[in-house]
Design an enzyme around this catalytic site. Structure first.
Site, PDB file in Angstrom:
ATOM      1  N   HIS A  56     -13.003  87.492  -8.567  1.00 54.43           N
ATOM      2  CA  HIS A  56     -12.073  88.615  -8.471  1.00 54.43           C
ATOM      3  C   HIS A  56     -12.695  89.672  -7.558  1.00 54.43           C
ATOM      4  CE1 HIS A  56      -9.716  87.781 -12.469  1.00 54.43           C
ATOM      5  NE2 HIS A  56      -9.726  86.749 -11.641  1.00 54.43           N
ATOM      6  N   GLU A  58     -13.279  92.774  -7.868  1.00 58.31           N
ATOM      7  CA  GLU A  58     -14.281  93.647  -8.494  1.00 58.31           C
ATOM      8  C   GLU A  58     -15.633  92.941  -8.619  1.00 58.31           C
ATOM      9  OE1 GLU A  58     -11.182  92.908  -9.567  1.00 58.31           O
ATOM     10  OE2 GLU A  58     -10.556  94.270 -11.152  1.00 58.31           O
ATOM     11  N   CYS A  86      -9.096  93.143 -15.115  1.00 59.77           N
ATOM     12  CA  CYS A  86      -8.901  92.217 -16.235  1.00 59.77           C
ATOM     13  C   CYS A  86     -10.082  92.346 -17.206  1.00 59.77           C
ATOM     14  CB  CYS A  86      -8.805  90.785 -15.706  1.00 59.77           C
ATOM     15  SG  CYS A  86     -10.375  90.121 -15.105  1.00 59.77           S
ATOM     16  N   CYS A  89     -13.512  91.599 -15.499  1.00 53.54           N
ATOM     17  CA  CYS A  89     -13.952  92.645 -14.573  1.00 53.54           C
ATOM     18  C   CYS A  89     -14.289  93.947 -15.308  1.00 53.54           C
ATOM     19  CB  CYS A  89     -12.897  92.873 -13.503  1.00 53.54           C
ATOM     20  SG  CYS A  89     -12.725  91.445 -12.403  1.00 53.54           S
TER      21      CYS A  89
HETATM   22 ZN   LIG Z   1     -10.702  90.559 -12.839  1.00 54.34          ZN
END
Ligand SMILES: [Zn+2]
Length: 152
Positions: A56, A58, A86, A89
């Site tokens: 992801h 991040e 999420c 993250c």
């Molecule tokens: Zn994430």
């Protein structure tokens, strides 16, 4: 290094990064890590490119920032991301001791800050950043909406 940008400009950079990722077929989410008003890392989602479910925006940005700074703790760093982080993250942001989190669109389906598990408010979260939501929200939401509309 990009110097002297203000908060909305950092989100603009995250949005630009997201837009470019969308053009490359990745879900358009972008992230920027900032320290002392300098951009330390910029990243987009790379899950398809890297065949990595953890890639992801991040996570990719935190890894790059930590490597550059030479520490796993990003205590003076602020993180800008176009979508609500999420659970994974949010956990990584907490482990990295990020100072402030700025995010664009809320993600009621996958978010973990104000949606879902609300990780930073949970008793097992040992560091919570200051959270600022809705920064560049409409542009972030537009990018995602257009991306998924084109793929239907
Ligand atoms: Zn994430």
């Amino acid at each position: 290094m990009i110097r002297g940008l203000k908060a909305p400009s950092f989100m603009d950079l995250a949005l630009l990064t997201a837009e470019n990722a969308g053009k490359a077929g990745e879900v358009p989410i972008g992230c920027v890590v900032v320290r002392n008003n300098e951009v330390v890392a910029t990243a987009a989602n790379r899950t398809l490119t890297d065949h990595d479910p953890t890639a992801h925006a991040e996570i990719v940005a935190l890894r790059e920032a930590a490597k550059k700074i030479g520490s796993e703790r990003l205590v003076d760093c602020d993180l800008y991301v176009t979508l609500e982080p999420c659970t994974m993250c949010a956990g990584a942001i907490s482990f990295a001791r990020v100072r402030r989190l700025y995010y664009g669109a809320a993600d009621p389906k996958g978010g973990a800050v104000e949606s879902g598990v609300r990780f930073f408010a949970s008793p097992t979260c040992h560091h919570a950043p200051d959270v600022y939501s809705g920064v560049g929200e409409s542009e972030a939401a537009r990018l995602l909406k257009e991306f998924f509309r084109e793929r239907r």
